[in-house]
Design a protein around this motif. Structure first.
Motif, short mmCIF file in Angstrom:
data_model
loop_
_atom_site.label_atom_id
_atom_site.label_comp_id
_atom_site.label_asym_id
_atom_site.label_seq_id
_atom_site.Cartn_x
_atom_site.Cartn_y
_atom_site.Cartn_z
N ARG A 9 0.82 -1.21 0.00
CA ARG A 9 0.00 0.00 0.00
C ARG A 9 0.85 1.26 0.00
N VAL A 10 0.23 2.35 -0.42
CA VAL A 10 0.85 3.67 -0.39
C VAL A 10 -0.11 4.64 0.30
N PHE A 11 0.39 5.32 1.33
CA PHE A 11 -0.37 6.34 2.04
C PHE A 11 0.33 7.68 1.86
N HIS A 12 -0.42 8.77 2.00
CA HIS A 12 0.23 10.09 1.94
C HIS A 12 -0.47 11.06 2.87
N ALA A 13 0.27 12.09 3.27
CA ALA A 13 -0.24 13.12 4.18
C ALA A 13 0.54 14.40 3.92
N ARG A 14 0.06 15.50 4.50
CA ARG A 14 0.75 16.79 4.36
C ARG A 14 1.56 17.07 5.61
N LEU A 15 2.82 17.42 5.42
CA LEU A 15 3.72 17.75 6.52
C LEU A 15 4.44 19.05 6.18
N ASP A 16 4.15 20.11 6.94
CA ASP A 16 4.76 21.43 6.70
C ASP A 16 4.59 21.87 5.26
N GLY A 17 3.37 21.65 4.71
CA GLY A 17 3.07 22.12 3.36
C GLY A 17 3.56 21.23 2.25
N THR A 18 4.14 20.09 2.57
CA THR A 18 4.67 19.19 1.55
C THR A 18 4.01 17.82 1.70
N GLN A 29 -10.27 3.12 3.28
CA GLN A 29 -9.84 4.37 3.90
C GLN A 29 -8.99 4.10 5.14
N PRO A 30 -7.89 4.83 5.31
CA PRO A 30 -7.06 4.66 6.51
C PRO A 30 -7.78 5.17 7.75
N MET A 31 -7.25 4.82 8.91
CA MET A 31 -7.93 5.07 10.18
C MET A 31 -7.58 6.42 10.79
N TRP A 32 -6.90 7.28 10.06
CA TRP A 32 -6.36 8.49 10.67
C TRP A 32 -6.84 9.75 9.96
N HIS A 33 -7.14 10.79 10.74
CA HIS A 33 -7.41 12.10 10.16
C HIS A 33 -6.18 12.56 9.37
#
Length: 560
Positions: free
Chosen positions: A78-87, A126-130
């Motif tokens: 799997r591949v997950f992604h999120a925003r960290l400091d605008g990136t 869907q992942p379990m995290w906001h």
């Protein structure tokens, strides 16, 4: 950044400004990988690479400042992604991204885990995290130099146009190559589950490829369960052929009962354990393989979903051959304890996937749908609160507004949905096995294997009286005939016994329930249900989903 065993990571230069890497189970070195991507000028031009490399792996490429991050079409990688400091940052563990970004678990998505099985696609993915998002199987994440991202599709299910004979040959080649990919060195030591036809095929293929195989069979207490006798015959046939096979038959009275150690679940999973009841049994098998020096453990997980014959094949056939509808309706009615009229109506139902989802939200909890819809009916546990049940219905309605099926027909959609769910369960076991020092390999969930299985005409894959015709055809002359015959299934008695023996631990999960604190379940109703035997008409997994969610929440609350 990551941690990989020797040989799991291979990287090469691509042109003058690019770099490409594979992470996972494969058998390519840098020289061969470089030959597979000559002159690649963009990350978008790598769609066909995964189809030329057997195994299961992540692909990461960077060309001219653009980055491509890709998992597998089966959903195992799997591949997950999120925003960290605008990136945008990406990874293969949602829990790690949540820790990096400071996100917390999402109560609404936790509710979606409580019904029996998974909610219909795409809610199940869907992942379990906001703030943490998941890339769908068959899609890749693309990152540009400004930190923005987009998602693009690189895989689609094949046309179902192969005969059983041609498809069986192709499937046999794909599965054999997938097993070979896991065997490193001249005489590798592997552990392999040996029970049904799925795992028997992996065990035999590993032995034929020259591996030293420790075949592991967990005997059932049910006298009608013939897994153990069949396993003994398979091992005998392999030894007569000169194969190096050590058979470990674990008697039922020496195996952990279901739900053993349920309070010891580690807090390293990305989501609640779907099959928490059998965790200790799997860990015992992993340990048996480790003690015999196995470098990898082959599992047949995913085989049922890839090889099975979902009832929606009848729906597809009725559309192509209307004259066969009445005969199919009679067969379905006889096997599902319903009327021929209802079965015929289901065969002729042509609702789209979004319309099916919307109507399903209205029927939730009443089990009004048949087994020929776009998915299985949603079973709500009786201890679910009214607000939680309402939230599930609302989620189904919201999803129906933009939902897309996984394939053109119900049969392809349901099969792929089941494959993705199997990939989630297998991925959880891979994480648990790796924590104990074992590499768990699931060849049936390799993209090449899944694609070759899907390419066979649904009407030729089998029938209700021969549901795994594809593997029987593929392994004819390879696997001993006794392992390809129909098997007698266990009654599932150990689960009920395990619930009775470990009732104290299960009650401990109901007492002080974190799910109840969040208003998702009625702890008293759950406690009352656990004090009584499971009713004959109730699937025990209805208990397992709730207990898995509770154990997962408690593991998050423990100090790291």
């Amino acid at each position: 950044m990551g941690r990989w065993a020797e040989g799991e990571c291979v990287a090469v230069d691509v042109g003058r400004t690019g770099r490409l890497a594979l992470f996972g189970e494969h058998a390519v070195d840098g020289r061969r990988l470089a030959r597979l991507v000559p002159g690649a000028s963009s990350t978008g031009g790598l769609d066909r690479l995964s189809g030329t490399v057997p195994g299961s792996f992540h692909l990461i490429a960077s060309i001219d400042g653009d980055v491509r991050v890709q998992g597998t079409a089966s959903g195992l990688r799997r591949v997950f992604h999120a925003r960290l400091d605008g990136t945008t940052v990406a990874g293969d563990r949602a829990i790690v991204l949540a820790a990096l970004t400071g996100e917390r678990a999402d109560d609404e998505r936790l509710i979606w885990q409580l019904p029996l099985g998974a909610l219909p696609w795409p809610l199940s993915w869907q992942p379990m995290w906001h703030g943490v998002h998941s890339v769908e199987p068959g899609h890749a994440l693309f990152l540009d130099s400004t930190g923005r991202h987009r998602v693009g599709r690189w895989w689609r299910p094949p046309e179902q146009d192969l005969s059983l004979l041609a498809g069986g040959s192709r499937f046999a080649g794909a599965l054999s190559e997938s097993v070979r990919t896991r065997l490193a060195g001249p005489r590798p030591a592997v552990a392999a589950d040996l029970s049904g036809v799925d795992s028997s095929s992996l065990c035999v293929l590993a032995a034929r490829h020259g591996a030293r195989v420790s075949a592991l069979t967990l005997a059932g207490p049910d006298a009608m369960d013939d897994d153990a006798p069949c396993a003994v015959r398979t091992v005998a046939a392999l030894r007569r052929a000169g194969r190096d096979v050590d058979h470990v038959l674990l008697p039922s009275d020496e195996a952990p009962l279901p739900y053993e150690g349920v309070l010891d679940t580690a807090g390293t999973l990305d989501e609640p354990a779907f099959r928490i009841w059998e965790r200790a049994r799997f860990l015992r098998l992993f340990d048996l393989g480790l003690r015999r020096g196995a470098e990898v453990h082959l599992t047949g997980l995913g085989g049922d979903e890839v090889l099975g014959l979902a009832p929606q094949w009848a729906h597809a056939l009725a559309g192509e051959k209307p004259h066969a509808s009445l005969r199919l309706a009679r067969l379905i009615a006889a096997r599902s304890d319903t009327s021929c009229t209802k079965a015929l109506r289901a065969l002729l139902d042509r609702r789209s996937y979004p319309k099916w989802l919307a109507s399903h939200a209205n029927d939730i909890g009443r089990l009004a749908d048949t087994a020929l819809g776009w998915g299985s009916p949603v079973h709500l546990p009786p201890w679910l609160t009214r607000d939680a049940a309402t939230a599930i219905a609302d989620a189904l309605r919201a999803a129906s507004r933009a939902a897309r099926p996984l394939g053109r027909t119900r049969w392809v959609h349901v099969t792929l949905d089941a494959v993705h769910q199997a990939a989630t369960v297998t991925r959880q076991y891979q994480q648990l096995a790796r924590g104990g020092g074992t590499r768990l390999a699931a060849p049936y969930l390799d993209d090449s294997v899944v694609e070759s299985a899907l390419a066979v005409d649904a009407s030729e894959r089998g029938a209700p009286d021969r549901p795994k015709a594809l593997i029987v055809e593929a392994m004819r002359g390879v696997v001993p005939a006794s392992a390809l015959l129909g098997r007698t299934q266990s009654t599932g008695l150990p689960v009920l016994q395990g619930m009775a023996v470990h009732r104290h631990e299960l009650m401990a999960l109901a007492d002080g329930s974190l799910l109840a604190d969040r208003g998702l379940i009625d702890a008293g109703a759950l406690r009352d249900a656990l004090l009584r035997p499971v009713p004959p008409h109730v699937n025990h997994m209805l208990y397992s989903t709730t207990l898995g969610c509770e154990a997962w929440l408690r593991s998050l609350a423990r100090p790291a």
